[in-house]
Design a protein around this motif. Structure first.
Motif, PDB file in Angstrom:
ATOM      1  N   VAL A  21      49.836  24.485  64.703  1.00 47.44           N
ATOM      2  CA  VAL A  21      49.381  23.091  63.850  1.00 47.44           C
ATOM      3  C   VAL A  21      49.125  22.292  64.656  1.00 47.44           C
ATOM      4  O   VAL A  21      47.812  21.615  64.709  1.00 47.44           O
ATOM      5  N   LEU A  22      49.644  21.986  65.752  1.00 49.64           N
ATOM      6  CA  LEU A  22      49.328  20.895  66.786  1.00 49.64           C
ATOM      7  C   LEU A  22      48.086  21.301  67.501  1.00 49.64           C
ATOM      8  O   LEU A  22      47.363  20.357  67.794  1.00 49.64           O
ATOM      9  N   ASN A  23      48.056  22.659  68.027  1.00 49.73           N
ATOM     10  CA  ASN A  23      47.046  22.874  68.615  1.00 49.73           C
ATOM     11  C   ASN A  23      45.590  23.029  67.803  1.00 49.73           C
ATOM     12  O   ASN A  23      44.624  22.653  68.251  1.00 49.73           O
ATOM     13  N   TRP A  24      45.714  23.617  66.510  1.00 52.46           N
ATOM     14  CA  TRP A  24      44.589  23.424  65.642  1.00 52.46           C
ATOM     15  C   TRP A  24      44.004  22.131  65.490  1.00 52.46           C
ATOM     16  O   TRP A  24      42.980  21.723  65.668  1.00 52.46           O
ATOM     17  N   ALA A  25      45.067  20.955  65.337  1.00 48.68           N
ATOM     18  CA  ALA A  25      44.688  19.676  65.137  1.00 48.68           C
ATOM     19  C   ALA A  25      43.950  19.053  66.435  1.00 48.68           C
ATOM     20  O   ALA A  25      43.011  18.514  66.371  1.00 48.68           O
ATOM     21  N   GLU A 151      39.566  26.815  73.896  1.00 47.28           N
ATOM     22  CA  GLU A 151      40.511  27.913  73.887  1.00 47.28           C
ATOM     23  C   GLU A 151      41.850  27.556  74.702  1.00 47.28           C
ATOM     24  O   GLU A 151      42.944  28.019  74.613  1.00 47.28           O
ATOM     25  N   LEU A 152      41.818  26.598  75.878  1.00 45.19           N
ATOM     26  CA  LEU A 152      42.839  26.367  76.496  1.00 45.19           C
ATOM     27  C   LEU A 152      43.837  25.371  75.744  1.00 45.19           C
ATOM     28  O   LEU A 152      44.985  25.711  75.847  1.00 45.19           O
ATOM     29  N   ILE A 153      43.368  24.739  74.730  1.00 43.87           N
ATOM     30  CA  ILE A 153      44.103  23.924  73.932  1.00 43.87           C
ATOM     31  C   ILE A 153      44.831  24.784  72.860  1.00 43.87           C
ATOM     32  O   ILE A 153      45.896  24.738  72.848  1.00 43.87           O
ATOM     33  N   ARG A 154      44.278  25.740  72.693  1.00 40.15           N
ATOM     34  CA  ARG A 154      44.743  26.979  71.541  1.00 40.15           C
ATOM     35  C   ARG A 154      45.818  27.819  72.385  1.00 40.15           C
ATOM     36  O   ARG A 154      46.769  27.898  71.828  1.00 40.15           O
ATOM     37  N   MET A 155      45.532  27.934  73.536  1.00 40.01           N
ATOM     38  CA  MET A 155      46.598  28.440  74.338  1.00 40.01           C
ATOM     39  C   MET A 155      47.813  27.748  74.585  1.00 40.01           C
ATOM     40  O   MET A 155      48.964  28.318  75.162  1.00 40.01           O
ATOM     41  N   GLU A 156      47.833  26.478  74.553  1.00 37.17           N
ATOM     42  CA  GLU A 156      49.164  25.641  74.903  1.00 37.17           C
ATOM     43  C   GLU A 156      50.057  25.932  73.975  1.00 37.17           C
ATOM     44  O   GLU A 156      49.878  25.954  72.880  1.00 37.17           O
ATOM     45  N   GLN A 157      51.363  25.600  74.609  1.00 37.27           N
ATOM     46  CA  GLN A 157      52.599  25.806  73.771  1.00 37.27           C
ATOM     47  C   GLN A 157      53.530  24.715  74.265  1.00 37.27           C
ATOM     48  O   GLN A 157      53.403  24.054  75.456  1.00 37.27           O
ATOM     49  N   ILE A 158      54.492  24.229  73.246  1.00 32.66           N
ATOM     50  CA  ILE A 158      55.265  23.414  73.825  1.00 32.66           C
ATOM     51  C   ILE A 158      56.341  24.032  74.785  1.00 32.66           C
ATOM     52  O   ILE A 158      56.763  25.092  74.583  1.00 32.66           O
ATOM     53  N   GLY A 159      56.414  23.422  76.188  1.00 27.73           N
ATOM     54  CA  GLY A 159      57.154  23.832  77.023  1.00 27.73           C
ATOM     55  C   GLY A 159      56.388  24.628  78.072  1.00 27.73           C
ATOM     56  O   GLY A 159      56.782  25.101  79.184  1.00 27.73           O
ATOM     57  N   LEU A 160      54.963  24.862  77.651  1.00 28.57           N
ATOM     58  CA  LEU A 160      54.106  25.612  78.594  1.00 28.57           C
ATOM     59  C   LEU A 160      53.341  25.004  79.301  1.00 28.57           C
ATOM     60  O   LEU A 160      52.716  23.963  78.893  1.00 28.57           O
ATOM     61  N   ASP A 164      49.931  27.627  83.325  1.00 28.44           N
ATOM     62  CA  ASP A 164      50.287  28.843  82.508  1.00 28.44           C
ATOM     63  C   ASP A 164      49.244  29.270  81.468  1.00 28.44           C
ATOM     64  O   ASP A 164      48.886  30.182  81.250  1.00 28.44           O
ATOM     65  N   ALA A 165      48.838  28.006  80.721  1.00 33.10           N
ATOM     66  CA  ALA A 165      47.888  28.052  79.686  1.00 33.10           C
ATOM     67  C   ALA A 165      46.557  28.653  80.222  1.00 33.10           C
ATOM     68  O   ALA A 165      45.893  29.270  79.792  1.00 33.10           O
ATOM     69  N   LEU A 166      46.183  28.171  81.448  1.00 35.48           N
ATOM     70  CA  LEU A 166      44.991  28.680  82.057  1.00 35.48           C
ATOM     71  C   LEU A 166      44.926  29.839  82.616  1.00 35.48           C
ATOM     72  O   LEU A 166      44.074  30.834  82.416  1.00 35.48           O
ATOM     73  N   LYS A 167      46.128  30.462  82.839  1.00 31.31           N
ATOM     74  CA  LYS A 167      46.249  32.065  83.120  1.00 31.31           C
ATOM     75  C   LYS A 167      46.063  32.867  81.822  1.00 31.31           C
ATOM     76  O   LYS A 167      45.190  33.916  82.164  1.00 31.31           O
ATOM     77  N   LYS A 168      46.604  32.326  80.870  1.00 29.71           N
ATOM     78  CA  LYS A 168      46.537  32.986  79.619  1.00 29.71           C
ATOM     79  C   LYS A 168      44.997  32.916  79.235  1.00 29.71           C
ATOM     80  O   LYS A 168      44.345  34.097  78.841  1.00 29.71           O
ATOM     81  N   LEU A 169      44.400  31.906  79.458  1.00 29.14           N
ATOM     82  CA  LEU A 169      42.772  31.698  79.052  1.00 29.14           C
ATOM     83  C   LEU A 169      42.110  32.830  79.937  1.00 29.14           C
ATOM     84  O   LEU A 169      41.155  33.311  79.416  1.00 29.14           O
ATOM     85  N   ALA A 170      42.496  32.767  81.342  1.00 32.42           N
ATOM     86  CA  ALA A 170      41.607  33.781  82.261  1.00 32.42           C
ATOM     87  C   ALA A 170      41.850  35.310  81.774  1.00 32.42           C
ATOM     88  O   ALA A 170      40.966  35.977  82.078  1.00 32.42           O
ATOM     89  N   GLU A 171      43.166  35.690  81.407  1.00 31.12           N
ATOM     90  CA  GLU A 171      43.352  36.819  80.679  1.00 31.12           C
ATOM     91  C   GLU A 171      42.657  37.325  79.648  1.00 31.12           C
ATOM     92  O   GLU A 171      42.201  38.567  79.454  1.00 31.12           O
ATOM     93  N   ASN A 172      42.191  36.333  78.697  1.00 33.71           N
ATOM     94  CA  ASN A 172      41.523  36.411  77.395  1.00 33.71           C
ATOM     95  C   ASN A 172      40.372  35.660  77.435  1.00 33.71           C
ATOM     96  O   ASN A 172      40.276  34.578  76.778  1.00 33.71           O
ATOM     97  N   PRO A 173      39.289  36.165  78.089  1.00 37.23           N
ATOM     98  CA  PRO A 173      38.059  35.295  78.032  1.00 37.23           C
ATOM     99  C   PRO A 173      37.296  35.501  76.640  1.00 37.23           C
ATOM    100  O   PRO A 173      37.631  36.247  75.844  1.00 37.23           O
TER     101      PRO A 173
END
Length: 190
Positions: A21-25, A151-160, A164-173
């Motif tokens: 919800v937070l990332n979507w907003a 996409e970077l915002i979408r990958m973010e998580q509370i506590g992440l 780490d979010a940039l790594k996840k984005l690089a893995e899923n272009p």
């Protein structure tokens, strides 16, 4: 995965996580502050024009750093301007993101070797999340970079962490051209 992809139960109740919800907003209301310094600013302004319609992606340009969550650094950053870039970055509220647009802001551009007055990349003074290459980059490239920020915002998580979010984005272009084409098809269908 968007908010509506999370799942709707039989009683019209949306089941998702707080992160989604937070990332979507956040990603659906990205407010960039354009910081145009040279010829890349012309392409940035063209991207903000009606031909490319950034508002369909939830991107609404702002002129104040206090209202922005994304700084677009477009063009040559000189040593004198570096202090102002830092000041504007510090005035932005958290979470804040930076997109470096063009060869000059990415690495000093053609002034790299002989330009003693040019900063050799804006990432030497502020953290940069997404780089858009080109001299100057086309509006489509800038839109692709803005989608990378989303996409970077979408990958973010509370506590992440952001790293780490940039790594996840690089893995899923993502393929920005496919997303733009999907938007066009949706617009034509309606």
């Amino acid at each position: 995965m968007g908010l509506l992809d999370a799942g709707i139960t039989n009683h019209n109740v949306l089941v998702t996580s707080v992160d989604n919800v937070l990332n979507w907003a956040r990603l659906s209301s990205l407010w960039p502050m354009g910081f145009g310094l040279a010829c890349c600013a012309i392409e940035m302004m063209a991207t903000n024009a009606s031909n490319y319609d950034l508002e369909r992606f939830g991107i609404f340009p702002r002129s104040s750093p206090r209202q922005s969550d994304l700084m677009l650094v477009a063009g040559t950053v000189t040593m004198k301007m570096a202090e102002r870039v830092i000041r504007l970055y510090e005035q932005m509220p958290e979470p804040r993101y930076v997109l470096s647009m063009g060869s000059c802001s990415n690495s000093g551009g053609p002034y790299w070797e002989h330009g003693y007055h040019v900063l050799k990349g804006v990432d030497r003074i502020i953290p940069v999340d997404v780089y858009v290459p080109g001299c100057p980059p086309r509006p489509e490239s800038l839109i692709g970079g803005l989608m990378k920020v989303q996409e970077l915002i979408r990958m973010e998580q509370i506590g992440l962490s952001r790293a780490d979010a940039l790594k996840k984005l690089a893995e899923n272009p993502i393929d920005p051209q496919a997303i733009i084409e999907q938007q066009r098809k949706t617009a034509v269908a309606h």
